[in-house]
Scaffold this active site. Structure first.
Site, PDB file in Angstrom:
ATOM      1  N   PRO A 122     -35.079 -10.598  -8.177  1.00 17.96           N
ATOM      2  CG  PRO A 122     -36.422 -11.024 -10.030  1.00 17.96           C
ATOM      3  CD  PRO A 122     -36.105 -11.533  -8.664  1.00 17.96           C
ATOM      4  CD  GLU A 123     -32.143  -6.284  -4.630  1.00 15.64           C
ATOM      5  OE1 GLU A 123     -31.774  -5.112  -4.474  1.00 15.64           O
ATOM      6  OE2 GLU A 123     -31.588  -7.249  -4.076  1.00 15.64           O
TER       7      GLU A 123
END
Ligand SMILES: [Zn+2]
Length: 287
Positions: free
Chosen positions: A2-3
């Site tokens: 996840p960014e």
């Protein structure tokens, strides 16, 4: 992994389900996380603090409590933070369960690979923690500050973008996509980038992130923003994980190089290398 867009999507899902409700304790289940849950945090949650806000900073989730403490969560590689009905069977690798009031439901944190973290900190400690680790959010970052930050590092552009103190929230996917959209080689030395190119890069970063947030992030393997929700931005990748596929601009095959153990995807024709190139072998992603 996840960014910023994935974390932002999770935060937007959690906010309406959490704000205004109260925690009423915790159940520690399964294997411990890398950083062990502590008894002081249990006591704090048993007192029933109200949830005032759910925010994002970089790739961190901040759940602010009425006690001026904050639950700080990082999803690591495979972490999931979801509100589910209390009766629902516990999924494997669920580490922490936080019953909510009023009404039914609980917040659950599970993380099969356990690179994530969840802990409670005072607002003061949190501010110091974030200050040490994170630079500005991409949407708040002034173009002159971004250009100045690039000018200060002799690393390559890709490494500079992954440095959370230069700009918070980017990881491998969105750094590669932004560099492609700005038509800049990931191997260019950051300090050699002209102001005009730095401005174009910041615009590309924002454009890529805004679109990815609209699409609720990118699902490659594990990321889901709620029980079933998959992101949709992966279908719009121009370079990331498209090695050998034709460039959407020029039809030449997309290339992949490994820098400091991370893969970098780029089009050698659209992202020309200037003289201030950092040789791939020297372009370690670490400082
Ligand atoms: Zn191309």
């Amino acid at each position: 992994v996840p960014e910023l867009p994935e974390v932002e999507t999770v935060v937007r899902c959690l906010r309406p389900a959490l704000v205004g409700r109260r925690f009423r304790g915790v159940q520690v289940t399964g294997k411990p996380l890398r950083r062990k849950w502590n008894a002081a945090s249990t006591r704090l949650l048993l007192a029933g603090p109200e949830i005032h806000a759910v925010e994002r900073r970089g790739k961190w989730i901040l759940i602010r409590l009425s006690t001026a403490d904050c639950m700080l969560v990082h999803l690591g590689m495979t972490g999931r933070l979801q509100v589910v009905a209390s009766g629902q069977p516990l999924a494997t690798h669920t580490h922490l369960v936080f019953p909510l009031a009023p009404g039914d439901g609980e917040l659950r944190f599970r993380d099969p690979r356990r690179f994530g973290s969840l802990e409670i900190m005072s607002s003061q400690a949190l501010a110091a923690f974030l200050e040490r680790r994170l630079g500005p959010e991409p949407f708040d970052l002034a173009p002159e500050s971004f250009a100045a930050a690039l000018g200060r590092t002799r690393r390559c552009l890709k490494a500079a973008l992954l440095d959370q103190r230069v700009v918070a929230g980017l990881g491998n996917i969105y750094a590669d996509e932004a560099l492609f959209q700005a038509r800049l080689s990931p191997f260019r030395r950051a300090s050699g980038v002209r102001r005009r190119d730095a401005d174009a890069l910041l615009r590309a970063i924002r454009r890529v992130l805004v679109r990815a947030i609209e699409k609720k992030g990118s699902t490659i393997r594990d990321y889901m923003y709620d029980e079933n929700g998959q992101g949709g931005y992966q279908t719009e990748f121009r370079v990331y994980q498209r090695t050998g596929a034709p460039c959407r601009q020029c039809r030449r095959p997309i290339c992949r190089a490994v820098l400091g153990g991370r893969s970098t995807h780029y089009c050698p024709a659209c992202q020309r290398v200037a003289r201030s190139r950092v040789k791939p072998r020297q372009a370690a992603l670490a400082t």
